[in-house]
Design an enzyme around this catalytic site. Structure first.
Site, PDB file in Angstrom:
ATOM      1  N   ASP A 247     -10.275 -11.626  11.525  1.00 26.35           N
ATOM      2  CA  ASP A 247      -9.274 -11.911  10.054  1.00 26.35           C
ATOM      3  C   ASP A 247      -7.831 -11.970  11.001  1.00 26.35           C
ATOM      4  O   ASP A 247      -7.325 -11.121  11.250  1.00 26.35           O
ATOM      5  CB  ASP A 247      -9.428 -10.572   9.503  1.00 26.35           C
ATOM      6  CG  ASP A 247      -8.744 -11.008   8.137  1.00 26.35           C
ATOM      7  OD1 ASP A 247      -8.317 -11.896   7.817  1.00 26.35           O
ATOM      8  OD2 ASP A 247      -8.369  -9.752   7.678  1.00 26.35           O
TER       9      ASP A 247
ATOM     10  N   HIS B 210       0.716  -1.050   0.096  1.00 23.16           N
ATOM     11  CA  HIS B 210       0.013   0.128   0.124  1.00 23.16           C
ATOM     12  C   HIS B 210       0.958   1.215   0.009  1.00 23.16           C
ATOM     13  O   HIS B 210       2.068   1.132   0.640  1.00 23.16           O
ATOM     14  CB  HIS B 210      -0.800   0.262   1.178  1.00 23.16           C
ATOM     15  CG  HIS B 210      -1.938  -1.084   1.434  1.00 23.16           C
ATOM     16  ND1 HIS B 210      -1.290  -2.269   2.185  1.00 23.16           N
ATOM     17  CD2 HIS B 210      -3.063  -1.297   1.522  1.00 23.16           C
ATOM     18  CE1 HIS B 210      -2.431  -2.962   2.240  1.00 23.16           C
ATOM     19  NE2 HIS B 210      -3.372  -2.447   1.981  1.00 23.16           N
TER      20      HIS B 210
ATOM     21  N   HIS C 201     -10.523 -14.192   4.302  1.00 25.93           N
ATOM     22  CA  HIS C 201     -11.770 -13.526   3.880  1.00 25.93           C
ATOM     23  C   HIS C 201     -12.885 -14.305   3.296  1.00 25.93           C
ATOM     24  O   HIS C 201     -14.252 -14.181   3.657  1.00 25.93           O
ATOM     25  CB  HIS C 201     -11.641 -12.594   2.745  1.00 25.93           C
ATOM     26  CG  HIS C 201     -10.461 -11.407   3.076  1.00 25.93           C
ATOM     27  ND1 HIS C 201      -9.952 -10.384   2.292  1.00 25.93           N
ATOM     28  CD2 HIS C 201      -9.931 -11.093   4.197  1.00 25.93           C
ATOM     29  CE1 HIS C 201      -9.359  -9.627   2.968  1.00 25.93           C
ATOM     30  NE2 HIS C 201      -9.200 -10.043   4.197  1.00 25.93           N
TER      31      HIS C 201
ATOM     32  N   GLU D 137     -10.770  -7.068  -4.186  1.00 22.79           N
ATOM     33  CA  GLU D 137     -10.670  -7.942  -3.214  1.00 22.79           C
ATOM     34  C   GLU D 137     -11.997  -8.212  -2.160  1.00 22.79           C
ATOM     35  O   GLU D 137     -11.979  -7.335  -1.399  1.00 22.79           O
ATOM     36  CB  GLU D 137      -9.316  -7.753  -2.490  1.00 22.79           C
ATOM     37  CG  GLU D 137      -9.028  -8.660  -1.350  1.00 22.79           C
ATOM     38  CD  GLU D 137      -7.845  -8.549  -0.707  1.00 22.79           C
ATOM     39  OE1 GLU D 137      -6.657  -7.919  -1.234  1.00 22.79           O
ATOM     40  OE2 GLU D 137      -7.563  -8.777   0.358  1.00 22.79           O
TER      41      GLU D 137
ATOM     42  N   GLU E 201      -8.899 -13.933  -0.999  1.00 27.16           N
ATOM     43  CA  GLU E 201      -8.123 -14.038   0.417  1.00 27.16           C
ATOM     44  C   GLU E 201      -8.627 -15.384   0.995  1.00 27.16           C
ATOM     45  O   GLU E 201      -9.944 -15.350   1.311  1.00 27.16           O
ATOM     46  CB  GLU E 201      -7.827 -12.964   1.017  1.00 27.16           C
ATOM     47  CG  GLU E 201      -7.018 -13.035   2.054  1.00 27.16           C
ATOM     48  CD  GLU E 201      -6.649 -11.750   2.918  1.00 27.16           C
ATOM     49  OE1 GLU E 201      -6.495 -10.886   2.257  1.00 27.16           O
ATOM     50  OE2 GLU E 201      -6.558 -11.618   4.092  1.00 27.16           O
TER      51      GLU E 201
ATOM     52  N   ASP F 284      -0.505 -12.626   2.380  1.00 26.22           N
ATOM     53  CA  ASP F 284      -1.245 -11.473   3.162  1.00 26.22           C
ATOM     54  C   ASP F 284      -1.318 -11.924   4.522  1.00 26.22           C
ATOM     55  O   ASP F 284      -2.499 -12.382   4.965  1.00 26.22           O
ATOM     56  CB  ASP F 284      -2.320 -10.998   2.523  1.00 26.22           C
ATOM     57  CG  ASP F 284      -2.923  -9.802   3.366  1.00 26.22           C
ATOM     58  OD1 ASP F 284      -2.419  -9.515   4.239  1.00 26.22           O
ATOM     59  OD2 ASP F 284      -3.900  -9.435   2.647  1.00 26.22           O
TER      60      ASP F 284
ATOM     61  N   ASP G  93       2.308   1.882   3.436  1.00 23.52           N
ATOM     62  CA  ASP G  93       3.178   0.940   3.986  1.00 23.52           C
ATOM     63  C   ASP G  93       4.493   1.465   3.675  1.00 23.52           C
ATOM     64  O   ASP G  93       5.617   1.392   4.726  1.00 23.52           O
ATOM     65  CB  ASP G  93       2.976  -0.372   3.336  1.00 23.52           C
ATOM     66  CG  ASP G  93       1.601  -0.844   3.582  1.00 23.52           C
ATOM     67  OD1 ASP G  93       0.918  -0.601   4.426  1.00 23.52           O
ATOM     68  OD2 ASP G  93       1.582  -1.903   2.446  1.00 23.52           O
TER      69      ASP G  93
ATOM     70  N   ASP H  60      -4.499 -13.795  -2.136  1.00 26.65           N
ATOM     71  CA  ASP H  60      -3.723 -13.534  -1.039  1.00 26.65           C
ATOM     72  C   ASP H  60      -3.703 -14.796  -0.034  1.00 26.65           C
ATOM     73  O   ASP H  60      -4.845 -15.191   0.477  1.00 26.65           O
ATOM     74  CB  ASP H  60      -4.694 -12.210  -0.436  1.00 26.65           C
ATOM     75  CG  ASP H  60      -4.058 -10.953  -0.771  1.00 26.65           C
ATOM     76  OD1 ASP H  60      -3.200 -10.972  -1.655  1.00 26.65           O
ATOM     77  OD2 ASP H  60      -4.736  -9.956  -0.180  1.00 26.65           O
TER      78      ASP H  60
HETATM   79  C1  XUL Z   1      -7.060  -6.696   4.711  1.00 31.26           C
HETATM   80  C2  XUL Z   1      -6.506  -7.181   3.355  1.00 31.26           C
HETATM   81  C3  XUL Z   1      -5.803  -6.139   2.679  1.00 31.26           C
HETATM   82  C4  XUL Z   1      -5.573  -6.172   1.280  1.00 31.26           C
HETATM   83  C5  XUL Z   1      -5.053  -5.002   0.690  1.00 31.26           C
HETATM   84  O1  XUL Z   1      -8.077  -7.749   5.212  1.00 31.26           O
HETATM   85  O2  XUL Z   1      -6.781  -8.336   3.058  1.00 31.26           O
HETATM   86  O3  XUL Z   1      -4.422  -6.195   3.222  1.00 31.26           O
HETATM   87  O4  XUL Z   1      -4.999  -7.369   0.856  1.00 31.26           O
HETATM   88  O5  XUL Z   1      -5.682  -3.803   1.117  1.00 31.26           O
HETATM   89 CO    CO Z   2      -5.672  -9.134   1.477  1.00 32.92          CO
END
Ligand code: XUL
Ligand code: CO
Length: 437
Positions: free
Chosen positions: A308, A102, A272, A233, A269, A340, A105, A297
């Site tokens: 999470d 990001h 998620h 995402e 992800e 991630d 970051d 991810d």
């Molecule tokens: C948050 C997440 C983020 C995204 C990128 O749960 O997964 O880190 O991958 O913004």
């Molecule tokens: Co993510």
């Protein structure tokens, strides 16, 4: 190159399954061919800058524990630049070909947008030089539109137009930096694009605004000549009570509703998926069937905790399922397996970053080989094909071709009487999968 962040750690080598060295790969040999393609090309591993370099490992009940001796803890551009050297030393020693970030970051948020942009440029100078020196590439970039207090009610879906504008300006810059660094993609995760209560929310307007932000980004992407992929995402909740990109199906519906299909694919992800009440395999199948599986991810959640937790994936059954879906879609192209994931709060030493990523990479190496073997074996695919074979001819083929009327189906049923079915053989299939694990 500085090479002083992890002085006691050598380049991690593949030593094979019999090695007892915890700082070695037991299964991930980047050059080993599986089905004619190297493991490195199959997996396209990425390191998440926000976790590896910026996560202090705090939890809701306690502050940071991570020891990161190269980081002076300040918000200065110089500290951010120093961190880049540590990041690349880590990724090089690990043998990760990609990373993701990001904007906030890698570089600090400063007093205003221009200062923040200048800071990002100054850090991007070092990122660019280190990418060039090491050959490590940017899998995707993104803008953090959820941490700063201005985004307390969202960015693209904020009720405040000035906040929307600020978020868009941040996306503009993050896209340009991603482009400059040769990024292969750009991700939109709507951290606070959702609501806390519907009583104060105009959902329709918020969704229209979110689509408007994506349309502006697509326009800008074309303007600057960025050829990378755009990903959205999914995540159902957290930090918002409900997030609009709640799962793969909701994202696909949103993209179709606003005519954005074809412009964005999905970055899925695992944690998620499970928060949404799905398996990762389910989310991947939904995306793959829609031709929209872009990137992954790679992490896992803790079934006992329920939020999470972003843990490193070590479950071979999970990595097998993921790699079956990846192989069946013909492999990752612009996307990759981005870790991630973060170390546990108890795992606070720098070396734990290595143990965590090595474990994830080895787990995926095994998942890849097992998935390849299951597909090569062919029994699973044959079973599924046979299960639907009544649609290959006769009335089934006519149904699929759209050649029948309700009257035809009535007549067919009257003529043929009660249908017969066959066992789904779930247990037999689960046993078959375990033959390979
Ligand atoms: C948050 C997440 C983020 C995204 C990128 O749960 O997964 O880190 O991958 O913004
Ligand atoms: Co993510």
């Amino acid at each position: 190159m500085r090479n002083d962040a992890f002085p006691d750690i050598p380049k991690i080598a593949f030593e094979g399954a019999s090695s007892r060295n915890p700082l070695s790969f037991k299964h991930y040999d980047e050059n080993e061919l599986v089905g004619g393609k190297s493991m490195k090309e199959h997996m396209r591993f990425g390191v998440a800058y926000w976790h590896a370099m910026r996560n202090g490992l705090s939890d809701p009940f306690g502050g940071p524990t991570a020891q990161r001796p190269w980081d002076d803890g300040s918000n200065s551009v110089e500290n951010a630049q120093n961190r880049v050297y540590a990041a690349f030393e880590f990724m090089e020693k690990l043998g990760a070909p990609y990373y993701c970030f990001h904007d906030r970051d890698v570089a600090p948020e400063c007093n205003n947008l221009e200062e923040s942009n200048a800071a990002l440029d100054a850090v991007a100078d070092v990122l660019e030089a280190e990418q060039k020196r090491s050959g490590i590439k940017l899998l995707w970039g993104t803008a953090c539109l959820f941490s700063h207090e201005r985004y307390n009610q969202g960015a693209g879906t904020s009720p405040f137009a000035d906040v929307f504008a600020y978020g868009a300006a941040q996306v503009k810059k993050a896209l340009e930096v991603t482009h400059r660094l040769g990024g292969e993609g750009y991700t939109f995760w709507g951290g606070r694009e959702g609501y806390s209560t519907l009583w104060n929310t105009d959902m329709k307007r918020e969704l229209d605004h979110l689509a408007a932000l994506l349309k502006l980004a697509i326009e800008h992407k074309k303007k600057i000549g960025f050829k990378g992929a755009f990903y959205i995402e999914p995540k159902p909740r957290e930090p918002s009570t409900h997030q609009y990109d709640s799962d793969a199906a909701a994202c696909l519906n949103f993209l179709r509703e606003y005519g954005l299909e074809g412009e964005l694919t999905l970055n899925l992800e695992t944690n998620h998926a499970t928060l949404a009440g799905h398996t990762m395999m389910h989310e991947m199948r939904v995306a793959r069937d829609a031709g929209a599986l872009g990137s992954i991810d790679a992490n896992t959640g803790d079934e006992l905790i329920g939020w999470d937790t972003d843990q490193f994936p070590t479950d071979i059954y999970l990595t097998t399922q993921i790699m079956v879906e990846v192989l069946k879609m013909g492999g990752l192209t612009t996307g990759g397996l981005n870790f991630d994931a973060k170390c546990r709060r108890e795992s606070f030493e720098p070396v734990d970053l290595f143990h965590a990523h090595i474990g994830g990479m080895d787990a995926f190496a095994r998942g890849l080989k097992i998935a390849h073997a299951i597909i090569e074996d062919g029994r699973l695919d044959k079973f599924v094909d046979d299960r639907y074979s009544s649609f290959n001819s006769g009335i089934g083929a006519d149904i699929e071709a759209g050649k029948v009327t309700m009257e035809d189906l009535h007549d067919h049923t009257v003529k043929n009487g009660e249908p017969t079915t066959k066992s789904g053989r779930q247990e037999m299939i689960e046993n078959l999968i375990n033959e390979f694990i």
